[in-house]
Design a protein around this motif. Structure first.
Motif, mmCIF file in Angstrom:
data_model
loop_
_atom_site.group_PDB
_atom_site.id
_atom_site.type_symbol
_atom_site.label_atom_id
_atom_site.label_comp_id
_atom_site.label_asym_id
_atom_site.label_seq_id
_atom_site.Cartn_x
_atom_site.Cartn_y
_atom_site.Cartn_z
ATOM 1 N N LEU A 47 0.827 -1.205 0.000
ATOM 2 C CA LEU A 47 0.000 0.000 0.000
ATOM 3 C C LEU A 47 0.863 1.257 0.000
ATOM 4 N N SER A 48 1.873 1.294 0.867
ATOM 5 C CA SER A 48 2.740 2.477 0.913
ATOM 6 C C SER A 48 3.575 2.599 -0.353
ATOM 7 N N SER A 82 6.315 11.835 1.739
ATOM 8 C CA SER A 82 6.695 10.433 1.520
ATOM 9 C C SER A 82 7.491 9.899 2.707
ATOM 10 N N LEU A 83 8.399 10.706 3.239
ATOM 11 C CA LEU A 83 9.166 10.278 4.408
ATOM 12 C C LEU A 83 8.274 10.069 5.626
ATOM 13 N N LEU A 84 7.293 10.937 5.809
ATOM 14 C CA LEU A 84 6.361 10.761 6.934
ATOM 15 C C LEU A 84 5.562 9.474 6.802
ATOM 16 N N VAL A 85 5.129 9.147 5.589
ATOM 17 C CA VAL A 85 4.390 7.900 5.384
ATOM 18 C C VAL A 85 5.292 6.695 5.643
ATOM 19 N N ILE A 86 6.537 6.749 5.170
ATOM 20 C CA ILE A 86 7.477 5.644 5.408
ATOM 21 C C ILE A 86 7.747 5.484 6.901
ATOM 22 N N GLY A 100 -0.160 5.970 13.109
ATOM 23 C CA GLY A 100 -1.327 6.600 12.497
ATOM 24 C C GLY A 100 -1.169 8.097 12.356
ATOM 25 N N GLY A 101 -0.572 8.742 13.381
ATOM 26 C CA GLY A 101 -0.347 10.186 13.315
ATOM 27 C C GLY A 101 0.636 10.578 12.225
ATOM 28 N N LEU A 102 1.728 9.811 12.088
ATOM 29 C CA LEU A 102 2.710 10.114 11.045
ATOM 30 C C LEU A 102 2.123 9.904 9.652
ATOM 31 N N VAL A 103 1.367 8.824 9.495
ATOM 32 C CA VAL A 103 0.738 8.566 8.192
ATOM 33 C C VAL A 103 -0.269 9.659 7.865
ATOM 34 N N LEU A 104 -1.069 10.049 8.850
ATOM 35 C CA LEU A 104 -2.044 11.124 8.633
ATOM 36 C C LEU A 104 -1.340 12.429 8.260
ATOM 37 N N LEU A 105 -0.274 12.770 8.949
ATOM 38 C CA LEU A 105 0.471 13.994 8.642
ATOM 39 C C LEU A 105 1.054 13.934 7.229
ATOM 40 N N GLY A 106 1.597 12.775 6.836
ATOM 41 C CA GLY A 106 2.127 12.621 5.486
ATOM 42 C C GLY A 106 1.060 12.786 4.421
ATOM 43 N N VAL A 107 -0.111 12.234 4.666
ATOM 44 C CA VAL A 107 -1.213 12.354 3.701
ATOM 45 C C VAL A 107 -1.707 13.799 3.626
ATOM 46 N N LEU A 108 -1.789 14.477 4.763
ATOM 47 C CA LEU A 108 -2.243 15.869 4.759
ATOM 48 C C LEU A 108 -1.292 16.762 3.964
ATOM 49 N N ARG A 110 0.768 15.744 1.532
ATOM 50 C CA ARG A 110 0.758 15.317 0.126
ATOM 51 C C ARG A 110 -0.508 15.765 -0.601
ATOM 52 N N GLU A 111 -1.638 15.754 0.078
ATOM 53 C CA GLU A 111 -2.893 16.118 -0.566
ATOM 54 C C GLU A 111 -3.155 17.624 -0.543
ATOM 55 N N GLY A 112 -2.284 18.397 0.087
ATOM 56 C CA GLY A 112 -2.460 19.845 0.119
ATOM 57 C C GLY A 112 -3.609 20.282 1.011
ATOM 58 N N ILE A 113 -3.829 19.558 2.092
ATOM 59 C CA ILE A 113 -4.905 19.880 3.034
ATOM 60 C C ILE A 113 -4.443 21.025 3.936
ATOM 61 N N PHE A 114 -5.342 21.991 4.176
ATOM 62 C CA PHE A 114 -5.043 23.128 5.042
ATOM 63 C C PHE A 114 -4.632 22.612 6.408
ATOM 64 N N PRO A 115 -3.578 23.042 6.993
ATOM 65 C CA PRO A 115 -2.679 24.151 6.721
ATOM 66 C C PRO A 115 -1.415 23.749 5.962
ATOM 67 N N PHE A 116 -1.397 22.586 5.334
ATOM 68 C CA PHE A 116 -0.205 22.107 4.618
ATOM 69 C C PHE A 116 -0.371 22.268 3.106
ATOM 70 N N HIS A 117 -0.984 23.349 2.669
ATOM 71 C CA HIS A 117 -1.349 23.526 1.264
ATOM 72 C C HIS A 117 -0.452 24.497 0.507
ATOM 73 N N SER A 118 0.622 24.960 1.100
ATOM 74 C CA SER A 118 1.401 26.037 0.475
ATOM 75 C C SER A 118 2.026 25.633 -0.859
ATOM 76 N N TRP A 119 2.249 24.359 -1.091
ATOM 77 C CA TRP A 119 2.841 23.921 -2.356
ATOM 78 C C TRP A 119 1.802 23.785 -3.469
#
Length: 188
Positions: A47-48, A82-86, A100-108, A110-119
Motif C-alpha cells: 500500500l505504501s 513520503s518520508l512521513l508515510v514511510i 497513524g499520526g505520522l501517516v495522517l500527517l504525510g497524507v495531509l 501530500r494532498e495539500g490539506i489546510f494548513p499544509f497547502h502552500s505547495w
C-alpha cells in the motif's frame, strides 16, 4: 478503477493537443497505475509503495526555466510527505497511535490539506492542466487512509479518519472562500 479510467479518458479527450505531451501522458498513466496498486494492495508495505509511486511524476519540474525556485517547494513537500508515510509504516510495530499520526500527517501534506497547502498553488499554476486534474483530482491520500485503516486493525482508525475528514472539510471551505476573489482559473 472504472471511474479513474473514465476521468483519464475525459482529460485526454478534452485537452487541446498543443498542451498535451508525451511526458504528460506518461505521468497520467503512472499515477493511474499507482492508484490501481492502492486499490489492490494486501499489505501495508504494498500500500505504501503504491502511494509513494504516485508522487514520482509530480517531482518533475514542470515549470518554465525562470520559475525554478517555487517548484522546489513542491518537490520538498512531496519528499517530506513520503518520508512521513514511510516513518509511519515503520512505526507500526512500536506504537500504532504514532504510526497513524505520522501517516495522517504525510497524507495531509501530500494532498495539500489546510494548513499544509502552500505547495499546491505552485503546482496548480506550473504543471500542465491534465496532470493537475489527474494528480490532484484522484485524491490518492483518502484512498490510502481508508486502505491503511482497513489493513491495520491496531491503528485507531476512528480518530484518524475523523481528523482527515474535518481538515478536508475545512480545506474545501477555505478554498471556496479564496476562489471567490480570483478572476482566472489558474491564478494564485
Amino acid at each position: 478503477v472504472l471511474q479513474m479510467l473514465a476521468v483519464t479518458l475525459l482529460v485526454v479527450w478534452a485537452t487541446p493537443r498543443q498542451i498535451f505531451s508525451f511526458g504528460t501522458m506518461t505521468a497520467i498513466l503512472w499515477i493511474e497505475c499507482s492508484i490501481i496498486v492502492l486499490c489492490e494492495a494486501q499489505t501495508v508495505r504494498a500500500l505504501s509503495a503504491g502511494y509513494l509511486l504516485a508522487a514520482l511524476p509530480l517531482l518533475r519540474n514542470w515549470s518554465p526555466e525562470g520559475e525554478r525556485a517555487p517548484w522546489a517547494l513542491v518537490q520538498w513537500s512531496l519528499i517530506a510527505s513520503s518520508l512521513l508515510v514511510i516513518l509511519g509504516c515503520a512505526a507500526l510495530g512500536t506504537s500504532p497511535v504514532v504510526a497513524g499520526g505520522l501517516v495522517l500527517l504525510g497524507v495531509l501534506v501530500r494532498e495539500g490539506i489546510f494548513p499544509f497547502h502552500s505547495w499546491m498553488p505552485v503546482f496548480a499554476r506550473s504543471a500542465p492542466l491534465p496532470l493537475v486534474i489527474v494528480g490532484v483530482g484522484m485524491h490518492s491520500g483518502a484512498l490510502f487512509l481508508l486502505r491503511f485503516a482497513q489493513l491495520e486493525p491496531g491503528v485507531p482508525s476512528g480518530w484518524l479518519l475523523t481528523a482527515a475528514c474535518v481538515l478536508a472539510s475545512w480545506t474545501v471551505v477555505y478554498g471556496a472562500v479564496v476562489a471567490l476573489s480570483q478572476s482566472h482559473l489558474r491564478a494564485c
